[in-house]
Structures are given as structure tokens and as C-alpha cells.
Scaffold this motif. Structure first.
Motif, PDB file in Angstrom:
ATOM      1  N   SER A 197     -48.752 -63.524 -12.223  1.00 47.34           N
ATOM      2  CA  SER A 197     -48.289 -62.600 -13.255  1.00 47.34           C
ATOM      3  C   SER A 197     -47.191 -63.223 -14.119  1.00 47.34           C
ATOM      4  CB  SER A 197     -47.818 -61.284 -12.637  1.00 47.34           C
ATOM      5  OG  SER A 197     -46.835 -61.534 -11.659  1.00 47.34           O
ATOM      6  N   GLU A 198     -46.611 -64.342 -13.683  1.00 46.23           N
ATOM      7  CA  GLU A 198     -45.615 -65.046 -14.500  1.00 46.23           C
ATOM      8  C   GLU A 198     -46.248 -65.683 -15.729  1.00 46.23           C
ATOM      9  OE1 GLU A 198     -44.086 -67.796 -11.703  1.00 46.23           O
ATOM     10  OE2 GLU A 198     -42.835 -66.301 -10.697  1.00 46.23           O
ATOM     11  N   GLN A 199     -47.540 -65.958 -15.672  1.00 49.12           N
ATOM     12  CA  GLN A 199     -48.232 -66.601 -16.789  1.00 49.12           C
ATOM     13  C   GLN A 199     -48.693 -65.598 -17.843  1.00 49.12           C
ATOM     14  OE1 GLN A 199     -50.823 -68.639 -13.777  1.00 49.12           O
ATOM     15  NE2 GLN A 199     -50.808 -70.221 -15.366  1.00 49.12           N
ATOM     16  N   ILE A 200     -48.418 -64.328 -17.632  1.00 50.00           N
ATOM     17  CA  ILE A 200     -48.904 -63.285 -18.526  1.00 50.00           C
ATOM     18  C   ILE A 200     -47.800 -62.879 -19.488  1.00 50.00           C
ATOM     19  CG2 ILE A 200     -49.823 -60.947 -18.637  1.00 50.00           C
ATOM     20  CD1 ILE A 200     -50.901 -61.483 -15.755  1.00 50.00           C
ATOM     21  N   ASP A 201     -48.080 -62.997 -20.778  1.00 49.25           N
ATOM     22  CA  ASP A 201     -47.157 -62.589 -21.833  1.00 49.25           C
ATOM     23  C   ASP A 201     -47.624 -61.221 -22.344  1.00 49.25           C
ATOM     24  OD1 ASP A 201     -45.503 -62.248 -23.985  1.00 49.25           O
ATOM     25  OD2 ASP A 201     -46.010 -64.138 -24.957  1.00 49.25           O
ATOM     26  N   THR A 202     -46.980 -60.161 -21.850  1.00 50.65           N
ATOM     27  CA  THR A 202     -47.442 -58.816 -22.192  1.00 50.65           C
ATOM     28  C   THR A 202     -47.122 -58.428 -23.633  1.00 50.65           C
ATOM     29  OG1 THR A 202     -45.407 -57.887 -21.262  1.00 50.65           O
ATOM     30  CG2 THR A 202     -47.339 -57.972 -19.836  1.00 50.65           C
ATOM     31  N   ASP A 207     -44.975 -57.322 -11.665  1.00 51.66           N
ATOM     32  CA  ASP A 207     -44.566 -57.793 -10.349  1.00 51.66           C
ATOM     33  C   ASP A 207     -44.881 -59.283 -10.294  1.00 51.66           C
ATOM     34  OD1 ASP A 207     -43.926 -58.222  -7.752  1.00 51.66           O
ATOM     35  OD2 ASP A 207     -45.467 -56.922  -6.901  1.00 51.66           O
ATOM     36  N   SER A 208     -43.849 -60.115 -10.124  1.00 49.25           N
ATOM     37  CA  SER A 208     -44.042 -61.561 -10.239  1.00 49.25           C
ATOM     38  C   SER A 208     -44.762 -62.179  -9.043  1.00 49.25           C
ATOM     39  CB  SER A 208     -42.695 -62.250 -10.440  1.00 49.25           C
ATOM     40  OG  SER A 208     -41.877 -62.008  -9.304  1.00 49.25           O
ATOM     41  N   SER A 209     -45.006 -61.411  -8.001  1.00 53.85           N
ATOM     42  CA  SER A 209     -45.638 -61.995  -6.830  1.00 53.85           C
ATOM     43  C   SER A 209     -47.149 -61.741  -6.785  1.00 53.85           C
ATOM     44  CB  SER A 209     -44.997 -61.419  -5.561  1.00 53.85           C
ATOM     45  OG  SER A 209     -45.218 -60.021  -5.503  1.00 53.85           O
ATOM     46  N   ARG A 210     -47.720 -61.214  -7.824  1.00 57.69           N
ATOM     47  CA  ARG A 210     -49.151 -60.902  -7.828  1.00 57.69           C
ATOM     48  C   ARG A 210     -49.959 -62.022  -8.482  1.00 57.69           C
ATOM     49  NH1 ARG A 210     -50.009 -54.498  -8.703  1.00 57.69           N
ATOM     50  NH2 ARG A 210     -48.403 -53.849  -7.250  1.00 57.69           N
ATOM     51  N   PHE A 211     -51.190 -62.153  -8.007  1.00 57.18           N
ATOM     52  CA  PHE A 211     -52.124 -63.107  -8.581  1.00 57.18           C
ATOM     53  C   PHE A 211     -53.384 -62.359  -9.002  1.00 57.18           C
ATOM     54  CE2 PHE A 211     -49.397 -65.717  -6.014  1.00 57.18           C
ATOM     55  CZ  PHE A 211     -49.235 -66.862  -6.780  1.00 57.18           C
ATOM     56  N   TYR A 212     -54.007 -62.848 -10.088  1.00 54.23           N
ATOM     57  CA  TYR A 212     -55.189 -62.183 -10.627  1.00 54.23           C
ATOM     58  C   TYR A 212     -56.307 -63.202 -10.831  1.00 54.23           C
ATOM     59  CZ  TYR A 212     -51.836 -58.533 -11.702  1.00 54.23           C
ATOM     60  OH  TYR A 212     -50.871 -57.573 -11.605  1.00 54.23           O
TER      61      TYR A 212
END
Length: 137
Positions: free
Chosen positions: A81-86, A109-114
Motif C-alpha cells: 500500500s506504500e506504492q499507492i498514490d491515492t 494501512d501500510s502493512s497491506r499487500f494487494y
């Protein structure tokens, strides 16, 4: 399937069809010598260039991505989720590659992966699912 992708594909198809129909209409006017201005003789050339650019830059990429989507062969990547620019609705991958997402909400939430499925050519996210780690495996 992502509605944004479907909408942009239909819009791209509509633009190609309209340019094609306008080109045919202008060619008929040229053939019948009904032009009122000398410059309008060159309008079919301009329309042909626009049609070719539209097909090569937009329509072809979306069509090939649609074929991959129908064959369940779209590109898959796992991102944090750190790579996502909302704010800009972009997902930044390794390097400068950016994926476009619309109508998808991400919890902050920075600990999630998608796991994302995206079109290789149009760079539009087609689907997403959260990756859940199983403890003990």
C-alpha cells in the motif's frame, strides 16, 4: 471487470468509428467536387492521420488488453500500500512505471499487500484483491 476500462475502451472505439465515418463523408464530398474551399480538399488527409494516430496510440492497446482480459492472461503484480498514490490515483511500480486505477478504494494501512491484474499496454488496473498471509504455512 473494471468499469473504467470498459468505459475507456468503448470511448476509444466510438472515436475511431466517428473519425472513420467523417473520413468517408469528406471523401464523398471530394469525389463529387462539392467542396466550397480549396483547403477542405486536404481534410481527408488530416482525418486519416488522426484516425491512424488514434488507432496506434489508444485503440490498439485497449483492444489487445481486452483480449488478454477475456483470455484471463492479464499481467499480475503484488504491491504494498506504500506504492499507492491515492491523490493522483496511481500505483508506482519498480522504476517509473505507473498504473492507473479508478473507482477502487484502498484502506490507508501500510502493512497491506494487494494483487493487481492490469493491462500491459493501457496500464489500467482491471482488478485487485488483498493478499492475506496464512500463519503457520
Amino acid at each position: 471487470m473494471n468499469l473504467f476500462f470498459i468505459f475507456t475502451y468503448l470511448l476509444s472505439t466510438l472515436i475511431v468509428l466517428l473519425l472513420y465515418l467523417l473520413l468517408i463523408k469528406r471523401l464523398e464530398i471530394n469525389w463529387q467536387k462539392k467542396n466550397k474551399h480549396a483547403v477542405s480538399y486536404f481534410l481527408p488527409l488530416l482525418l486519416t492521420l488522426l484516425l491512424v494516430f488514434q488507432i496506434m496510440l489508444d485503440f490498439r492497446a485497449r483492444s489487445l488488453d481486452l483480449l488478454e482480459l477475456l483470455q484471463n492472461n492479464s499481467a499480475v503484480v503484488i504491491v504494498s500500500s506504500e506504492q499507492i498514490d491515492t491523490e493522483r490515483q496511481l500505483i508506482i511500480l519498480d522504476g517509473n512505471e505507473e498504473l492507473i486505477y479508478r473507482n477502487i478504494s484502498f484502506p490507508q494501512d501500510s502493512s497491506r499487500f494487494y494483487r493487481l491484474n492490469y493491462g500491459r499496454r493501457s496500464k489500467i488496473v482491471l482488478s485487485l484483491e488483498e493478499v492475506v498471509e496464512k500463519n503457520g504455512e
